[in-house]
Scaffold this motif. Structure first.
Motif, PDB file in Angstrom:
ATOM      1  N   ASP A 116       9.557 -21.335   4.273  1.00 15.62           N
ATOM      2  CA  ASP A 116       8.490 -21.378   5.277  1.00 15.62           C
ATOM      3  C   ASP A 116       8.883 -22.139   6.536  1.00 15.62           C
ATOM      4  N   ASN A 117      10.043 -22.772   6.515  1.00 21.33           N
ATOM      5  CA  ASN A 117      10.507 -23.532   7.669  1.00 21.33           C
ATOM      6  C   ASN A 117      11.285 -22.638   8.626  1.00 21.33           C
ATOM      7  N   ASN A 118      11.629 -23.174   9.776  1.00 18.58           N
ATOM      8  CA  ASN A 118      12.405 -22.433  10.771  1.00 18.58           C
ATOM      9  C   ASN A 118      13.884 -22.706  10.536  1.00 18.58           C
ATOM     10  N   CYS A 119      14.630 -21.654  10.186  1.00 23.19           N
ATOM     11  CA  CYS A 119      16.054 -21.843   9.894  1.00 23.19           C
ATOM     12  C   CYS A 119      16.837 -22.249  11.132  1.00 23.19           C
ATOM     13  N   ALA A 120      16.264 -22.100  12.317  1.00 20.64           N
ATOM     14  CA  ALA A 120      16.940 -22.557  13.534  1.00 20.64           C
ATOM     15  C   ALA A 120      17.247 -24.042  13.466  1.00 20.64           C
ATOM     16  N   ASP A 121      16.461 -24.766  12.658  1.00 20.77           N
ATOM     17  CA  ASP A 121      16.663 -26.210  12.521  1.00 20.77           C
ATOM     18  C   ASP A 121      17.629 -26.565  11.389  1.00 20.77           C
ATOM     19  N   SER A 122      18.040 -25.561  10.608  1.00 17.65           N
ATOM     20  CA  SER A 122      18.980 -25.810   9.508  1.00 17.65           C
ATOM     21  C   SER A 122      20.366 -26.097  10.064  1.00 17.65           C
ATOM     22  N   LEU A 202       8.758 -18.582  -5.365  1.00 17.39           N
ATOM     23  CA  LEU A 202       9.311 -19.594  -4.466  1.00 17.39           C
ATOM     24  C   LEU A 202       9.185 -19.103  -3.018  1.00 17.39           C
ATOM     25  N   PRO A 203       9.135 -20.010  -2.063  1.00 17.10           N
ATOM     26  CA  PRO A 203       8.968 -19.598  -0.654  1.00 17.10           C
ATOM     27  C   PRO A 203      10.282 -19.145  -0.026  1.00 17.10           C
ATOM     28  N   TYR A 204      11.006 -18.260  -0.719  1.00 11.27           N
ATOM     29  CA  TYR A 204      12.292 -17.801  -0.209  1.00 11.27           C
ATOM     30  C   TYR A 204      12.102 -16.454   0.472  1.00 11.27           C
ATOM     31  N   GLY A 205      12.245 -16.435   1.764  1.00 10.41           N
ATOM     32  CA  GLY A 205      12.113 -15.223   2.558  1.00 10.41           C
ATOM     33  C   GLY A 205      12.384 -15.606   3.997  1.00 10.41           C
TER      34      GLY A 205
END
Length: 312
Positions: A116-122, A202-205
């Protein structure tokens, strides 16, 4: 594309399971579906019919990066420019390169795992020593562990563009009389990405924020690929860039019609999920995931045909 793969490019040695060819060339590839200007049949039909007007060869390979053209083979195949098909008689080269140099698969995995988070911040974590031309050069070292929203655009603008231009120049050296069409990449996902879910528990998407960022990456890559073609043209190379983003509009993953595979769990002979998607290995994704369907290859063929009209 799955069932349409040529068997020698979707292969696993029965005696040595670690020996495989996963280039996944297909008889429905976009270069085969396209028609050349003034041709009544597709390139694939002409090639299969041994038409005397055409000498067609395909050495595309899934996962290839620019260095696979010249210095490092994949799956035991020769580097693509060493295949022996390019010479002074070659009139046209079509190529799509740069997506894997931009670290397509690591980015996709990070975005799925961001949930659910923004992967841009990963953090960006994908060092590739094969892009170096000298020991310890560490060209991509400055991007490691930075947020992907900083690292990926920098990687594409500073390294990938240069490497694509170099690849075009090497093609030109092998085939000095050929026109080169550099075909880009579409936006991966149509809509809000809500159809993509790796695990229902799980919130995987892909979050909506990750999807927006991925679209910006597609635009950055398109801009830099166009720039790479312009850089090569300035060196006297007959090259043009063909952008497929508008052709795929509304037709990516979750689109209608959906022309790019989402998550595919039905594997083919050469699939090795723990190698192809190491961060998601336990889920068993096929390498077909996040790649065009047959209909998507047709959209690419449309883009190629338009780019050739009036030019080739």
């Amino acid at each position: 594309m799955g069932l349409e793969h040529y068997p020698e490019t979707n292969y696993r040695d029965a005696q040595n399971k670690s020996a495989r060819d996963a280039c996944h060339r297909s008889d429905k590839a976009w270069s085969r579906q396209a028609k050349l200007p003034r041709a009544g049949k597709s390139i694939g039909e002409l090639a299969d019919g041994r038409d005397a007007s055409l000498d067609y060869h395909m050495v595309a390979c899934s996962g290839a990066r620019t260095y696979n053209l010249t210095k490092k083979n994949e799956y035991g195949e020769l580097p693509q420019l060493d295949s022996g098909y390019l010479d002074k008689n070659t009139t046209l080269v079509t190529i799509s390169i740069g997506g894997n140099d931009s670290r397509f698969t690591p980015i996709i995995q990070a975005c799925i795992l961001a949930g659910d988070n923004n992967c841009a911040d990963s953090p960006f974590k994908d060092h590739d020593e094969d892009i170096d031309s000298a020991p310890n050069e560490n060209r991509d070292g400055r991007y490691q562990d930075k947020p992907m929203k900083e690292a990926v655009p920098g990687l594409i603008s500073d390294l990938v563009r240069t490497d694509i231009t170099s690849a075009l120049q090497k093609i030109h050296e092998k085939a000095p009389n050929a026109k080169i069409t550099l075909v880009g990449y579409p936006e991966l996902i149509a809509g809000d990405a809500s159809c993509i879910k790796l695990d229902v528990l799980l919130p995987y998407g892909f979050s909506p924020q990750s999807n927006v960022w991925l679209k910006s990456v597609a635009k950055t890559l398109a801009t830099q690929m166009e720039g790479a073609a312009a850089d090569a043209k300035a060196k006297g190379i007959a090259v043009q860039y063909a952008n497929p983003i508008s052709e795929f509009s509304g037709k990516g993953i979750c689109g209608d019609p959906e022309s790019i595979h989402g998550i595919v769990l039905k594997t083919v002979d050469s699939d090795e999920p723990k190698i192809d998607f190491p961060l998601l290995g336990e889920y068993g994704l096929s390498a077909q995931s996040f790649h065009p369907k047959i209909g998507g290859a047709r959209l690419y063929a449309n883009v190629l045909e338009r780019s050739l009209n009036g030019w080739y």
